[in-house]
Each structure stands twice: as structure tokens, then as C-alpha cells.
Design an enzyme around this catalytic site. Structure first.
Site, PDB file in Angstrom:
ATOM      1  N   GLU A 519       0.885  -1.182   0.000  1.00 55.95           N
ATOM      2  CA  GLU A 519       0.000   0.000   0.000  1.00 55.95           C
ATOM      3  C   GLU A 519       0.909   1.213   0.000  1.00 55.95           C
ATOM      4  O   GLU A 519       1.686   1.430   0.933  1.00 55.95           O
ATOM      5  CB  GLU A 519      -0.922  -0.009   1.219  1.00 55.95           C
ATOM      6  CG  GLU A 519      -2.049   1.019   1.150  1.00 55.95           C
ATOM      7  CD  GLU A 519      -1.647   2.369   1.718  1.00 55.95           C
ATOM      8  OE1 GLU A 519      -1.439   3.314   0.903  1.00 55.95           O
ATOM      9  OE2 GLU A 519      -1.525   2.492   2.940  1.00 55.95           O
ATOM     10  N   CYS A 553      -1.201   8.861   3.565  1.00 59.46           N
ATOM     11  CA  CYS A 553      -1.168   8.464   2.146  1.00 59.46           C
ATOM     12  C   CYS A 553      -2.401   8.914   1.411  1.00 59.46           C
ATOM     13  O   CYS A 553      -2.377   9.121   0.212  1.00 59.46           O
ATOM     14  CB  CYS A 553      -1.038   6.963   1.984  1.00 59.46           C
ATOM     15  SG  CYS A 553      -0.744   6.002   3.389  1.00 59.46           S
TER      16      CYS A 553
END
Length: 772
Positions: A519, A553
């Protein structure tokens, strides 16, 4: 008058600043109203603001310049469990100031919002009644209190004919009160009462243009069109008179005063699958202050320093522990995670303190960190019980096919510093509950919270050998992923680091192919069209781009505004940014703290210097510390932004009407695919973006951060990750090897199940069972 309309930071964390400023502003308005003989009512808002509003109202009521003026008042919401206490307070304030306080009693305006707010924050209960009948009873109880009060002038806002009739009955000959209705509603109800019986009725009418009033009007339509509203029931021919005139007290007594069964406590939000993580009511000034004191308590622990040579024995220990942990029943593995979740909540204050001091998280972010870790543990425990059960598959007669999901071996779990507890434990929990053992490497910036998390995991029953911890930087990570005995890698971090891991896993041709769950980040865009609500847009921009100092993120990196509304949005955004508090993350009033370390600070500030001529808005920050100013940067084109800058920077580009589809394509073409936001009130726009966007998480008319485990599985595609999504129903499968067993059951002498079947024969419309 809504106090939130007067101040951009009308919230508990900013009470030290906003209460005094609001009291001063409202006093000026009240004096002006008194001079012009205009009544001024402070409107009710969310429960979180109630105590602040009372402080402000009291300050104004005690102003000596307003002595003798009875035009000042307040609204009270009957759905609030504190409504009667507030009325008692208002009566006492009137007595203390020698005035009659005008009190407007309403059923309540934020019922669904309050329910959602409490659920999202994992509070112990709701500040309001969950049954409509209970609110009606509370309203009538408040009516009695107001009619009996000596220093309140009552104003009863209602369109319910039964409520109006009850008030008239109780008031008798008393006329020193008024009714209130909304413009366009209740004319027939009040016309005779006003003209024939001498009752007073005030009409509330919204004033403004279409764009300003649309949201208000839609809200009123939803409220009065609800099945439970008196207005709706009155127009429904299927509702009989007995139901329409039913005593709400009898309704509440009939259910024993219990809450609405369809609205469980916030803890039961995800029931029966799992408990919701418990939160803290940071809107309570006392709880916020106590939490502020807790997070500055010294935290103990000395991070151990590992060398590359420590990786091999850690993997060996985990490999040796694998057979026994693999053989442990799924139920026991799930119970270990649930015990860990309980321990995390028990040690919440300490974990939050480490998150604040080590990871530089603000108090709300630290609380969210612990809650997400708890949610991961409970969610994966629940999913394991279902997902890891053997699955019977179809096949021909005399054959049994079973699919099993089983652990692969030793997993390397490499977590980032921006979510040093939640992502760290989320990775570990998923790997462990599926029967794997784990060697975990936290980020070098956040070792203490990782140490405590692992210690709690061991305390919860996970064998020490099955969960190993190694500390260090890129060299430790490379040694770990390069160990040929590693059966899988789960990683969260940068794109270059994930590619380096992928190459490392393929470097040895003799090594088995192992899964990589990665990720990474993204150039996350938010699209705003001309129909969006500006206030909501600005709020969500600030949250998405600047919360956590932009170190998420999922954070907003690229803001795409339709040309027609760009100037207004940017103007409002500048005002909102000016109200941000940047400073010590342990201070409850702080919105944005420092970035994680000197390297991050230098990298971000160097980029900021490069784009200095394009800066539209910025915020002053303290001189001492690693504080990067929240910054808005104007670009000419989407393609001017080539890379992710992991900090509080938002880049703005405008787009023209008719270019929505091309704009979405341009975002997709950048190659990232993590999060995207959209603000629009046009359904077909939302449908188009949903159809065209190539992102893991699309957020419509809300902020782009804060994915909730089990509700918004999180993860991207393309340059933003491999999937599957963390906190989602497919995540555990990636940690497993799929194994199928096929058994020929006829080899033992025949298919017993087939031979014992009963045959159904239909004869002339009748079913006859014949056993062979």
C-alpha cells in the site's frame, strides 16, 4: 443567530479563544438589537457546543448595558437529554439578571447528525432520545417546566396539533407565551387560534438567494416528510385518528422506556460481527483537559537497536514457531486478537501519549490511531471465523471437494511511521490470525509504540516466537525481505521502497514466488463543481489536506476547482487556514503539529522554496520545531504536479464546465490510484466520476481521509498499491495458501449418500415419496 456563523472555530478545543470572542461579538449585536427593539435568539446547535453556548449566553445576559431588556433569548432542543436541565439553568439566569429569558422550544434540528457523530466517535451513548415518542414526551415535560418558570417567556415551535392542544389545555387562561411556525407550514393550524382566540404566533421565514437556501429547504422537506412527522401522518389517509392522537407517554411506557431497537449504542455499530472501538468525548471540556494531561506523561522504554545479523535468528524463531501456531485452532487465534484489542483500550492513555510524543500526533489523531488498531484486531478476528472455515465445493456424485485457506509460513510486516500502531498491528493481526508467524519491522522513527504493541500482543496470548520484532532502517528491511524463508511480505510506504522490495523478492531465481501486499501513496485529487456547498467544501479541504500535517497516504494533494467557483472557494479557504492552530501536538487546541523528522522537514521546505512564486495561501508557524506551513500552491495544469509531496501542501488547478470527464481522465493518467474526492450535488456527476475514476477509495461530499475498518476498506491500485484492501472482506485471503482436497467416496465400496436418497414422484398433481 447561529454562533457558528460568527466564528470559524466554535468548538471545544478552541473554547479558550472562541468563547470570549463570541461573547464580545454577540454582546455588540445584542446591544444593537436592544437599541432597535429587535428580539435576538441564540439558535440551538449540536450537543457538542451546548456548554460553550451557555457560557456565551450568560456573558451577554449579564452585560450591564442590556439591563431591563427582555428581547434576548435562546433555543432549546427537546430531543436532548439535557433539555430540562437547560431550562432550569435559563430560569436561574433570568432570576440572577433580573430579566425574562425568551426560550424557543423546538423538537430538534440535528437528530440524524448527532446519531452519526456519536457512532463515528465510539461514544458510550447518545446525547438525545432515539425514539420520536420519547422526544414528544420530553417536549411536553419541557412545556410544563416553561409554563411554571418565573423568569422564562415561553415560545413553543411546533406543527403538531396534538402538542398545540395540550399546551392550550395546560396553559388555561395564561397568554404570556407564543407559538411559532415555519413559513409555508401550519397556517391552517394557527389561523383560528390567532384571530379568534388571541394566541400569539411568530412565523419563521428564511431569507436569501436560491444557492444559500437550497440546503435549508431540502432539510425542512426531509424533516416534515419523514414518516414519523405529524405533518406527514396528517396527510396520510392510511393513518387513523387514534394513531394520530395517541398519547406519546403511553407509547414510551408501552416499550418500557427503552431506546429504539434499530439504533443500537455506538458500541454495537458493527454488531453482531464485532464491537466498535470505544472513543473519548473530546467535545467534553473536562475529558479533553484530562486527556491533555495524560498525553504529556513521560513514557518509558528504550528502543532496541538491531543489526542485520539479528534478522536471521528472528526469522528462524518465527519459522520454528510456525507449525504449532499453524495448528492452533482458528477460534483461539481470533480470541488472541480480541484480547489484544481489549488490552489496547485498557492502555489507551499510554499508547496515545507515545503517539503524541514519538509520532508527533495531535490528540484526536492519537485517539484515532488507537481506535483503528482496535478495529483491525476485532475485524480480522471476526472475519477469520467466517473466511477460514473449510468450504465445500460442488462435484460429481461420489466425490467430496473441500477448499481450505491456510497459513503460508513466516511473513515480513513492514509498517510506516505515519500510522505506527494502526497499520503496524493491522498487518500483524491479519498475518497471525490466518495461521502465519510474523517478523515485524516498524519504522525507525517510531520504535517505542511498536515495542509496546508487540508486548501487549504477547500478553494477549500470541507466542513470543510467533511474533518477532526487529528494529532498524532500510538495511534491516532489505535483509528481512531478502531472506529466502520469508513466505510473504506486507508493506506500507513509498512507491520506490515497494518496488525495491518487489525486486528483492525476485532476485534469486531459486526462490519461490511469494505474495507482496503493498500500500503506497498517491497524488490524490478532489474535484469540486459549481453546485457544491462552499462551507462544506472548505471544511473538507482543510481536513483532507492539512490534518496530520498532510502526512497521510490518502491526503489531498491536488484540488481541482471549477472555474466559476474557484475564486470564492480560495478566498474562503484562506480565511479557514488563518484560523488554524499550529504548535505542540500535546496541546488540546493544536490542529496541526510538526512533521516527523528533520529529513522530512528539509525535503518539504526545499520544495516549498521552489514553488514560492505560486503560493496562494500560507500559515505562520512557530519558529522553533519542525513545523511546515500549510500551503496552497496554484498550478496551471494537472500535469504540473509530477510527484507526491508528503506534507501539508495542496496544489490547485481549475477546470472548465464540460471538462469533467477529461479532468477525471487526466487524474487517472498520472498513474496513481489511491483516493479521490468529489463535491457535487448532481447525482449524474457522481455517477460519472464513480464510473470513470480508477482509484481504490472515492469519497463523495465528505473528506478524503479517515477510512473506517470494515466500512471503507482502504488501498489503491497502479502505483498506489497491489491490494487487497486493508480492513476489507478480502484481505485475509491474500495471507493464505488455497488448498483443495478431493476425495473419491465410492472407493470404500459405494456412495452411501446416493444410495440412501429419497425420490420424489409427482402423480396426478400429488407428491408421493418412495424410498428405494
Amino acid at each position: 443567530m447561529k454562533l457558528s456563523a460568527l466564528h470559524p472555530r466554535y468548538e471545544t478545543a478552541q473554547a479558550g479563544k472562541c468563547v470570549g470572542e463570541l461573547a464580545e461579538m454577540l454582546t455588540v449585536l445584542a446591544r444593537l438589537a436592544a437599541e432597535n427593539d429587535v428580539q435576538l435568539t441564540v439558535d440551538a446547535e449540536e450537543a457538542a457546543r451546548l456548554e460553550m453556548s451557555l457560557d456565551i449566553i450568560e456573558a451577554v445576559a449579564r452585560d450591564s448595558n442590556l439591563s431591563g431588556w427582555d428581547g434576548f433569548g435562546m433555543a432549546v432542543q427537546a430531543y436532548s437529554k439535557r433539555a430540562r436541565a437547560v431550562l432550569g439553568w435559563a430560569d436561574a439566569l433570568g432570576a440572577a439578571t433580573g430579566r425574562s429569558v425568551k426560550v424557543r422550544l423546538v423538537k430538534g434540528a440535528y437528530w440524524d447528525t448527532e446519531i452519526k457523530y456519536a457512532q463515528e466517535r465510539g461514544l458510550s451513548g447518545y446525547p438525545l432520545f432515539t425514539r420520536k415518542a420519547a422526544t414528544d414526551v420530553s417536549y411536553l415535560a419541557c412545556v410544563k417546566d416553561m409554563l411554571a418558570a418565573q423568569h422564562i417567556f415561553p415560545a413553543f415551535a411546533t406543527h403538531n396539533a396534538l402538542t398545540v392542544a395540550t399546551i392550550i389545555e395546560w396553559a388555561g387562561k395564561q397568554r404570556d407565551f407564543e407559538f411559532q411556525r415555519l413559513h409555508g407550514m401550519g397556517e391552517g393550524l394557527y389561523e383560528g387560534l390567532v384571530h379568534n382566540d388571541g394566541y400569539l404566533c411568530r412565523t419563521y421565514a428564511p431569507v436569501g438567494g436560491h444557492s444559500d437556501l437550497l440546503a435549508y429547504l431540502v432539510r425542512r422537506l426531509l424533516e416534515n416528510g419523514a414518516n414519523s412527522s405529524f405533518v406527514h401522518q396528517l396527510s396520510d389517509h392510511e393513518t387513523d385518528e387514534a394513531e394520530l392522537l395517541a398519547d406519546p407517554v403511553e407509547k414510551v411506557m408501552a416499550v418500557g422506556g427503552t431506546p429504539h431497537p434499530a439504533i443500537g449504542l455506538p458500541s454495537a455499530l458493527f454488531a453482531p460481527e464485532r464491537l466498535n472501538s470505544s472513543g473519548l468525548d473530546l467535545d467534553d471540556a473536562q475529558i479533553l483537559a484530562e486527556t491533555g494531561r495524560a498525553v504529556v506523561q513521560p513514557v518509558s522504554g528504550v528502543p532496541c537497536a538491531n543489526s542485520v545479523s539479528d534478522v536471521e535468528p528472528a526469522v528462524t524463531s518465527a519459522l520454528n514457531a510456525f507449525p504449532q501456531w499453524f495448528a492452533t485452532d482458528v477460534e483461539e487465534r481470533a480470541l488472541c486478537l480480541e484480547r489484544l484489542a481489549d488490552l489496547l483500550e485498557e492502555k489507551r492513555d499510554t499508547l496515545m501519549a507515545i503517539a503524541v510524543q514519538e509520532a508527533k500526533k495531535t490528540i484526536p489523531d492519537a485517539l484515532g490511531e488507537v481506535r483503528e488498531a482496535v478495529d483491525f484486531c476485532r475485524y480480522y478476528a471476526a472475519r477469520a471465523r467466517t473466511d477460514l472455515a473449510p468450504m465445500e465445493l460442488p462435484g460429481p456424485t461420489g466425490e467430496r471437494n473441500v477448499l481450505r485457506h491456510e497459513g503460508r509460513g513466516v511473513w515480513a510486516a513492514i509498517a510506516p511511521w505515519n500510522f505506527p500502531l494502526a497499520i503496524f498491528l493491522g498487518q500483524i493481526a491479519a498475518a497471525l490470525v490466518t495461521g502465519n508467524t510474523v517478523v515485524a519491522k516498524p519504522a525507525p522513527q517510531t520504535p517505542l509504540i511498536a515495542q509496546m504493541a508487540v508486548a501487549l500482543a504477547h500478553q494477549a496470548g500470541i507466542p513470543k516466537a510467533a511474533l518477532q520484532l526487529v528494529m532498524g532502517g532500510a538495511d534491516i528491511g532489505a535483509a528481512l525481505t531478502g531472506d529466502l524463508r520469508i513466505a510473504g511480505v506486507v508493506f506500507t510506504g513509498s512507491v520506490p521502497a515497494s518496488k525495491a522490495i518487489a525486486r528483492n523478492l525476485l532476485a534469486d531465481d531459486n526462490r519461490p514466488l511469494v505474495p507482496l501486499i503493498a500500500e503506497t501513496g498517491g497524488i490524490n485529487a478532489m474535484i469540486v463543481d459549481s453546485t457544491a456547498l462552499p462551507e462544506q467544501v472548505v471544511r473538507d479541504i482543510v481536513i483532507s489536506g492539512f490534518q496530520s500535517a498532510g502526512q497521510r497516504c490518502s491526503a489531498l494533494r491536488l484540488l481541482l476547482l471549477q472555474e466559476e467557483i474557484a475564486d470564492n472557494i480560495l478566498h474562503m479557504l484562506g480565511g479557514a487556514m488563518a484560523a488554524l492552530q499550529i504548535g505542540d501536538p500535546s496541546d488540546p487546541a493544536t490542529d496541526i503539529g510538526p512533521v516527523i523528522d528533520q529529513a522530512a522537514y528539509d525535503r518539504l521546505m526545499s520544495y516549498r522554496t521552489l514553488v514560492e512564486g505560486r503560493i496562494v495561501h500560507s500559515v505562520d508557524v512557530p519558529d522553533d520545531g519542525l513545523y511546515v506551513p500549510p500551503t496552497v500552491i496554484r498550478l496551471d495544469d494537472i500535469n504540473d504536479l509530477q510527484a507526491e509531496h508528503f506534507g501539508p501542501f495542496i496544489h490547485v488547478v481549475t477546470w472548465r464546465r464540460g471538462q469533467l470527464e477529461a479532468t477525471v481522465k487526466a487524474i487517472n493518467d498520472k498513474g496513481f490510484g489511491l483516493t479521490m474526492g468529489l463535491h457535487s450535488r448532481i447525482a449524474r456527476v457522481a455517477e460519472l466520476v464513480e464510473d470513470r475514476a480508477r482509484v481504490g477509495n472515492l469519497y463523495i461530499n465528505r473528506s478524503m481521509i479517515g477510512a473506517v475498518v470494515g466500512s471503507q476498506p482502504f488501498g489503491g491500485e497502479s502505483l498506489s498499491g497491489t491490494g487487497p484492501k486493508a480492513g476489507g472482506p478480502h484481505y485475509l485471503y491474500r495471507f493464505c495458501a488455497e488448498r483443495t482436497t478431493t476425495i473419491d467416496t465410492t472407493s470404500a465400496g459405494g456412495n452411501a449418500s446416493l444410495l440412501s436418497l429419497e425420490e420424489e414422484i409427482t402423480l396426478r398433481g400429488h407428491e408421493v415419496q418412495v424410498e428405494f
